[in-house]
Design a protein around this motif. Sequence first.
Motif, short mmCIF file in Angstrom:
data_model
loop_
_atom_site.label_atom_id
_atom_site.label_comp_id
_atom_site.label_asym_id
_atom_site.label_seq_id
_atom_site.Cartn_x
_atom_site.Cartn_y
_atom_site.Cartn_z
N ALA A 280 0.80 -1.34 0.05
CA ALA A 280 -0.11 -0.09 0.16
C ALA A 280 1.04 1.30 -0.06
O ALA A 280 0.37 2.31 0.11
N ASN A 375 -2.39 5.60 3.02
CA ASN A 375 -3.41 4.82 1.84
C ASN A 375 -4.19 3.87 2.19
O ASN A 375 -5.53 4.27 1.36
N VAL A 376 -4.15 3.19 2.88
CA VAL A 376 -5.21 2.08 3.39
C VAL A 376 -6.75 3.04 4.03
O VAL A 376 -7.66 2.52 3.40
N LYS A 378 -7.32 5.95 3.16
CA LYS A 378 -7.74 6.74 2.18
C LYS A 378 -8.81 5.88 1.29
O LYS A 378 -9.82 6.26 0.70
N MET A 379 -8.41 4.67 1.17
CA MET A 379 -9.04 3.65 0.14
C MET A 379 -10.42 2.99 0.79
O MET A 379 -11.21 2.90 0.22
N LYS A 382 -13.95 3.89 -0.17
CA LYS A 382 -14.33 3.41 -1.52
C LYS A 382 -14.83 2.09 -1.69
O LYS A 382 -15.73 1.68 -2.23
N LEU A 383 -14.29 1.16 -0.77
CA LEU A 383 -14.31 -0.10 -0.93
C LEU A 383 -15.64 -0.42 -0.11
O LEU A 383 -16.03 -1.72 -0.17
N HIS A 393 -14.63 -0.18 -7.28
CA HIS A 393 -14.01 -0.33 -5.99
C HIS A 393 -15.34 -1.07 -5.04
O HIS A 393 -14.77 -1.65 -4.27
N GLY A 397 -14.43 -4.41 -3.24
CA GLY A 397 -14.64 -4.54 -1.92
C GLY A 397 -15.41 -5.83 -1.31
O GLY A 397 -14.95 -6.24 -0.24
N LEU A 421 -6.93 -2.75 -10.63
CA LEU A 421 -7.68 -2.55 -9.26
C LEU A 421 -7.78 -3.77 -8.32
O LEU A 421 -7.57 -3.39 -7.27
N ILE A 425 -6.50 -4.20 -4.42
CA ILE A 425 -7.58 -4.20 -3.40
C ILE A 425 -7.71 -5.54 -2.89
O ILE A 425 -7.86 -5.50 -1.62
#
Length: 587
Positions: A280, A375-376, A378-379, A382-383, A393, A397, A421, A425
């Motif tokens: 990540a 970064n985790v 931030k993501m 979305k997931l 995403h 997820g 992606l 992910i």
Amino acid sequence: MSTAAATITKNQATEASVVEDAPALTDGFQLVIDALKLNDINNLYVVPGIPISDLLRMAQAEGMRVVSFRHEQNAGNAAAIAGFMTKKPGVCMTVSAPGFLNGLTALANATTNCFPMILISGSSEREIVDLQQGDYEEMDQLAIAKPLCKAAFRILHAQDIGIGVARAIRAAVSGRPGGVYLDLPAKLFSQVMDAAEGAKSLVKVVDPTPAQYPSAEAVNRALDLLKGAKRPLVIFGKGAAYAQADETIRSFVEKSGIPFLQMSMAKGLLPDTHPQSAGAARSLVLQEADVVMLVGARLNWLLSHGKGKTWGKPGSKKFIQVDIEPREMDSNVEIHAPLVGDIASVMEVMLKGIDGGLTPPTDWMATVAAKREQNVAKMAPKLMSNASPMNFHGALGALRRVIKERPDALLVNEGANTLDLARGIIDMYEPRKRLDVGTWGVMGVGMGYAVAAAVESGKPVLAVEGDSAFGFSGMEVETICRYNLPVCIVIFNNNGIYRGTDVNPTGGNDPSPMVFVPGSRYDKMMEAFGGVGVHVTNPDELYRAVNEAMDSGRPTLVNAVIDPAAGTESGNIGSLNPTSSVRKMPS
């Protein structure tokens, strides 16, 4: 009894005695089967036809598992990934000429990816082919195959089948693994010889992959670089996963304390959730590392050739490379410490060598950890999206949760956005569980990989496909149903290639070449062959459908409706897709 009757009886007894005393015979069909079985090759991935149909019937009668596909390229891809999973050559058998050519694409891809595979094809008779007299499916297959694989052989005589198969096996797995072509002209199969002599002619391959250790000087050179590094990094490629040196690699990483990156098919060597994983924080560690150790990873396009802005300031890092192939060193940039040898042996001596203290600076580890957590976080939102229609995403997820709960399941993945992606992910937890397009980045491997993954492992398989990628091999859903394999296919259906929103710029009746039939129901295709079809429109439905499929073990296809506007042109490699600077086309 009359004299005539007595004579007949006597003649019959004599004939029976002659038959009883006659030597047992074997033929080319049987010798091919015996040679493969002797070398513990028991699964065949095939498309039947002239001249191999009887060979396949006999192989099945002899207890081999013969998996028959609808297209040779898919059978070849199955054999290739079987080789990656097992370290034994996966074997694909095809008919001559067009069938051979279909399988050749998979053979070339296997060679590029360093997967051990043997393509065995029947062929037309040599004397007619060589004089170009127009035989059935006439083609000089050996000449065509040679430039595209690691080795190519032709067997003309039954007594050479044993040695020919042995050469193919050894060539496929020794050194850097790859694809091998074995040409079997039709007349070979019907050649007859004494069974005892035939048995003697068979060869069991002994030690085809001997341990190959680097020199002490090479090891010390690499260790000195690592011990002097302020910001070291280890990158594992699929070669490290293929090596099956899992415990040694884990011990090396944890004892050294060095952060690591795993290329997509190496994911799971150590869990992606491991505290030293820098997955990540990929951009940061590639730019900032000062010493990079490559283990079974090549500095090709997937790693930006080891140079450019991806790698930070020019000359800011030194490379250690572990590879069985000496010619791989210095392929793009200078390799300061080459370690030539098989990965298991090299990592064994490197593990011993780091005893006595090899601890990366705590500030480097803290920097990597902070970026990873940032970064985790931030993501994460979305997931967690449950929007309908789904974006990539949100859908991924849901599948991420499935794999987390089922770490022993195998994940097959291909597409553009669907692949790019998913790599970042979906976390993997066990080695050799993620199977994807590899070095060439081709599409069309999905269904062949899914079939072989199920056959070789006996475990559930989740195949995550872009709708475009699925189209290359989609007919193999019938194969999956016919063999009742525990495969769940999820198609990310956004109605097109990259996106489903392109239009014909002329306003004519033909659709854009980038779009498919809107609202396609791929799930109905699976139902047509007796499998389970499911149509879902949001991540919660997707999660439930996949879990039910994995629990049931029944062939299932989930048609996952993705927003047609979701996705980017060419996925993460848009920079490789040239566009006209004169005419700007709508997108």
